[in-house]
Structure formats: C-alpha cells, structure tokens
Design a protein around this motif. Sequence first.
Motif, PDB file in Angstrom:
ATOM      1  N   PRO A  20       0.924  -1.260   0.105  1.00 47.76           N
ATOM      2  CA  PRO A  20      -0.058  -0.075   0.077  1.00 47.76           C
ATOM      3  C   PRO A  20       0.732   1.057  -0.531  1.00 47.76           C
ATOM      4  O   PRO A  20       2.017   0.964   1.026  1.00 47.76           O
ATOM      5  N   ALA A  21       0.072   2.179  -0.940  1.00 45.53           N
ATOM      6  CA  ALA A  21       0.633   4.090  -0.311  1.00 45.53           C
ATOM      7  C   ALA A  21       0.129   4.392   0.696  1.00 45.53           C
ATOM      8  O   ALA A  21      -0.616   4.101   1.701  1.00 45.53           O
ATOM      9  N   ARG A  22       0.661   4.974   1.483  1.00 45.07           N
ATOM     10  CA  ARG A  22       0.451   5.964   2.945  1.00 45.07           C
ATOM     11  C   ARG A  22      -0.449   6.278   2.265  1.00 45.07           C
ATOM     12  O   ARG A  22      -1.047   6.387   2.947  1.00 45.07           O
ATOM     13  N   TYR A  23      -0.826   7.106   1.379  1.00 49.70           N
ATOM     14  CA  TYR A  23      -1.408   7.905   0.936  1.00 49.70           C
ATOM     15  C   TYR A  23      -1.425   8.183  -0.923  1.00 49.70           C
ATOM     16  O   TYR A  23      -0.524   8.018  -1.169  1.00 49.70           O
ATOM     17  N   PHE A  24      -2.569   8.060  -1.120  1.00 54.80           N
ATOM     18  CA  PHE A  24      -2.907   7.496  -2.439  1.00 54.80           C
ATOM     19  C   PHE A  24      -3.753   9.091  -3.326  1.00 54.80           C
ATOM     20  O   PHE A  24      -5.001   9.337  -2.428  1.00 54.80           O
ATOM     21  N   VAL A  25      -3.472   9.601  -4.132  1.00 52.98           N
ATOM     22  CA  VAL A  25      -4.890  10.499  -4.873  1.00 52.98           C
ATOM     23  C   VAL A  25      -4.332  10.555  -6.469  1.00 52.98           C
ATOM     24  O   VAL A  25      -3.148  10.215  -6.708  1.00 52.98           O
ATOM     25  N   GLN A  26      -5.259  10.993  -7.156  1.00 56.19           N
ATOM     26  CA  GLN A  26      -4.927  11.041  -8.761  1.00 56.19           C
ATOM     27  C   GLN A  26      -5.410  12.549  -8.506  1.00 56.19           C
ATOM     28  O   GLN A  26      -6.011  13.472  -8.200  1.00 56.19           O
ATOM     29  N   ALA A  27      -4.612  12.947  -9.930  1.00 56.76           N
ATOM     30  CA  ALA A  27      -4.536  14.488 -10.172  1.00 56.76           C
ATOM     31  C   ALA A  27      -4.892  14.378 -11.518  1.00 56.76           C
ATOM     32  O   ALA A  27      -3.811  13.549 -12.092  1.00 56.76           O
ATOM     33  N   THR A  28      -5.812  15.432 -12.150  1.00 54.93           N
ATOM     34  CA  THR A  28      -5.950  15.328 -13.501  1.00 54.93           C
ATOM     35  C   THR A  28      -5.804  16.552 -14.251  1.00 54.93           C
ATOM     36  O   THR A  28      -6.234  16.439 -15.088  1.00 54.93           O
ATOM     37  N   SER A  29      -5.521  17.859 -13.554  1.00 54.13           N
ATOM     38  CA  SER A  29      -4.448  18.531 -13.704  1.00 54.13           C
ATOM     39  C   SER A  29      -3.563  19.160 -12.759  1.00 54.13           C
ATOM     40  O   SER A  29      -2.990  18.137 -12.271  1.00 54.13           O
ATOM     41  N   ALA A  30      -2.751  20.025 -14.250  1.00 55.15           N
ATOM     42  CA  ALA A  30      -1.515  20.753 -13.295  1.00 55.15           C
ATOM     43  C   ALA A  30      -1.907  21.452 -12.105  1.00 55.15           C
ATOM     44  O   ALA A  30      -0.944  21.235 -11.208  1.00 55.15           O
ATOM     45  N   ALA A  31      -2.833  21.880 -11.934  1.00 56.68           N
ATOM     46  CA  ALA A  31      -3.058  22.598 -10.370  1.00 56.68           C
ATOM     47  C   ALA A  31      -3.027  21.651  -9.762  1.00 56.68           C
ATOM     48  O   ALA A  31      -3.084  21.356  -7.830  1.00 56.68           O
ATOM     49  N   ASP A  32      -4.356  20.030 -10.060  1.00 59.49           N
ATOM     50  CA  ASP A  32      -3.966  19.058  -9.158  1.00 59.49           C
ATOM     51  C   ASP A  32      -3.017  18.231  -8.532  1.00 59.49           C
ATOM     52  O   ASP A  32      -2.291  18.544  -7.209  1.00 59.49           O
ATOM     53  N   LEU A  33      -1.819  18.342  -9.613  1.00 58.13           N
ATOM     54  CA  LEU A  33      -0.234  18.060  -8.596  1.00 58.13           C
ATOM     55  C   LEU A  33      -0.140  18.578  -8.658  1.00 58.13           C
ATOM     56  O   LEU A  33       0.924  18.108  -7.387  1.00 58.13           O
ATOM     57  N   ALA A  34       0.007  20.703  -8.453  1.00 61.55           N
ATOM     58  CA  ALA A  34       0.996  20.980  -7.807  1.00 61.55           C
ATOM     59  C   ALA A  34       0.419  21.329  -5.951  1.00 61.55           C
ATOM     60  O   ALA A  34       0.704  21.403  -5.638  1.00 61.55           O
ATOM     61  N   SER A  35      -1.332  21.060  -6.565  1.00 60.92           N
ATOM     62  CA  SER A  35      -1.674  20.982  -5.421  1.00 60.92           C
ATOM     63  C   SER A  35      -1.217  19.450  -3.894  1.00 60.92           C
ATOM     64  O   SER A  35      -1.262  20.032  -3.205  1.00 60.92           O
ATOM     65  N   ALA A  36      -1.332  18.559  -4.779  1.00 65.81           N
ATOM     66  CA  ALA A  36      -0.251  17.641  -4.034  1.00 65.81           C
ATOM     67  C   ALA A  36       0.317  17.495  -3.880  1.00 65.81           C
ATOM     68  O   ALA A  36       1.086  17.242  -2.450  1.00 65.81           O
ATOM     69  N   LEU A  66       3.238   9.650   0.090  1.00 66.76           N
ATOM     70  CA  LEU A  66       1.838  10.409  -1.277  1.00 66.76           C
ATOM     71  C   LEU A  66       2.076   9.708  -2.808  1.00 66.76           C
ATOM     72  O   LEU A  66       3.088  10.519  -3.232  1.00 66.76           O
ATOM     73  N   VAL A  67       1.587   8.826  -3.127  1.00 65.75           N
ATOM     74  CA  VAL A  67       1.430   8.051  -4.980  1.00 65.75           C
ATOM     75  C   VAL A  67       0.661   8.767  -5.621  1.00 65.75           C
ATOM     76  O   VAL A  67      -0.288   9.264  -4.770  1.00 65.75           O
ATOM     77  N   ILE A  68       1.550  10.327  -6.815  1.00 67.45           N
ATOM     78  CA  ILE A  68      -0.122  10.903  -7.526  1.00 67.45           C
ATOM     79  C   ILE A  68      -0.056  10.103  -8.549  1.00 67.45           C
ATOM     80  O   ILE A  68       0.892  10.086  -9.271  1.00 67.45           O
ATOM     81  N   ARG A  69      -1.450   9.736  -8.718  1.00 69.12           N
ATOM     82  CA  ARG A  69      -1.585   9.201  -9.929  1.00 69.12           C
ATOM     83  C   ARG A  69      -2.112  10.369 -11.466  1.00 69.12           C
ATOM     84  O   ARG A  69      -2.932  10.474 -10.800  1.00 69.12           O
TER      85      ARG A  69
END
Length: 295
Positions: A20-36, A66-69
């Motif tokens: 498992p990833a301790r935290y996991f989030v999906q980013a659909t935009s540059a803004a999402d990615l920067a926020s994560a 944190l894993v960012i997909r």
Amino acid sequence: MRYLENEPLAPYTSWRIGGPARYFVQATSAADLASALAWAEQCNLPVFILGGGSNILVRDSGFDGLVIRVRGHEVRLEANGDTASVIVEAGAPMAGTARRLARQGWSGLEWAEGLPGTIGGALYGNAGCYGSDIATSLDRAWVLVRGETQEWSVDRFAFGYRTSVLKQMRAAGIRWQDQPIVLAAAFRLHRDDLTALAQRMERTSNERRSKTPWGASCGSVFKNPPGDSAGRLIEAAGLKGTRIGNAEIALRHANYIINLGGASSDDVLRLIDLARERVLAISGIELELEIQIVG
C-alpha cells in the motif's frame, strides 16, 4: 481531491505486485498536481509519481509517502493540411493514443501500437520499439517545475536509450518535488492512407503478440546491452522457465518475468539477482535494469 490512506498499489501496476501507499491521490490537471505536491511538502512526505504502472516494481512493503497518479488524458489535434501537431496530456495511454490517431489517418506514432504505459511515462523513460522512440517523435513538451509550467524543447530532455534527464535526476536521488514532471507533450504527424496505416499497425501488433508472454508482467526487465539482447543472454544462461515462488522467467521471452498469481516483490527481485549473476558469470556482461523499483 480525495486522499486515500493505505491504498494497495498492486491493482495500479501491470505486474499486479505491490503493497500500500501511505497516501494516494489522483491528479487530473496541473493544478491538482501542484496542490498534491504542496500538500506532501507541508506534511514532509516523500512523493512518487505514478502513470500507467508499467516498468515499475513496487515492493510488498509499499510506499511510505504520497503516490500521485497522473490521470489527465485530453488529446488536442491541430491540423494544417497534410501535417498536424497533436498535444496529449501525460496520463493518456501511449498505445491507445496511437490507435486513435491512426484511425483518423494520422501517421507518426503508429510504432507505439501495443506499447504499455502513458505519455508521461514514455517521455520519462524514452520508450520505444520497432525502430522508433519518443525522442524521434516528440516536438515539445510541458513540465511542472516547483509549481510553474514550463515548455521544453526535445533537447532539454537529453534523451538516451531508455532514459532521459528526468530519469537520471530520479536515479541521482532528486525528489519529485524538485524535478520536472511531465504535464503534456506535442508530437508531429502527417496524413497517411488509412489502409496502409491499419496494415502497419496490424503487423506491429502481431509481432508484439508473437513475442510477448501471456500473464502479468512489466515488459522488459533489463535494457539491451549494446549489440546484444538481454533476453538472448538470459536464455543462453539457461534461465528460461526458472521459477522462484510465484514468479517465472518467461519461456517465450527471457527478458520478461511473469507473475503467475500471487508473486511477491521478493520473488521477482530474487529472479532479477539470479539473472544478473548468471549472465555476468557466463558472458561478462552486467545487465542494467530498465524497470524502476519503488519502496
């Protein structure tokens, strides 16, 4: 954005292996990615950027951060007569994008038929097959660097055989927060006959299927040494069909390791070590990993 805790990573990888990833989030935009990325920085968490999950082996212990997909997959075509530029977001599938464009009569990416992974991952590792690669197809790309979007020329990626400056930075231990992350890429295309395009892609698909073993794998485990083939060297070392736990060096192509069902990351890593040791002892060649080990 929804942050998940203790999210299993195996379903997101082509090997179907990983804790498992301790935290996991999906980013659909540059803004999402920067926020994560900013959230991870604030929480003092290491980051791993995940695309299509090919060419990686996640350890059974998972990833303590944190894993960012990356999931942005918009495709925008800008045609000008018989030529065009296509801008593709980093989360779009490489092979699916090539098929989509070929069905519209656009040539330039058909070599990627059947290639696993995403556009972003393909740039990261300079993916290629059947006589072409990202370096020869790319026009320019956009990357996120510490919250700022930058446009990069092909030269800035310093592409080499299955590598780029991005991959080299990771190998040097530079954090994802401090290195460029691919947002989108532009490729040059030209008009072609639909029938001829379909025939070329069908030939590529048939050739790939004839060489690709059945089962869950990450594709090629090792880079091909100059003038030789990793698969040939492993086969010459007598390792085809070798099993450790529920992982097997494939009978059809020795540069593949197959998850027979329930294989652990340790099973795969032990086969990797065995292949390296045996090939080095027999041929004097030290195999270099093409995959990335996570965790």
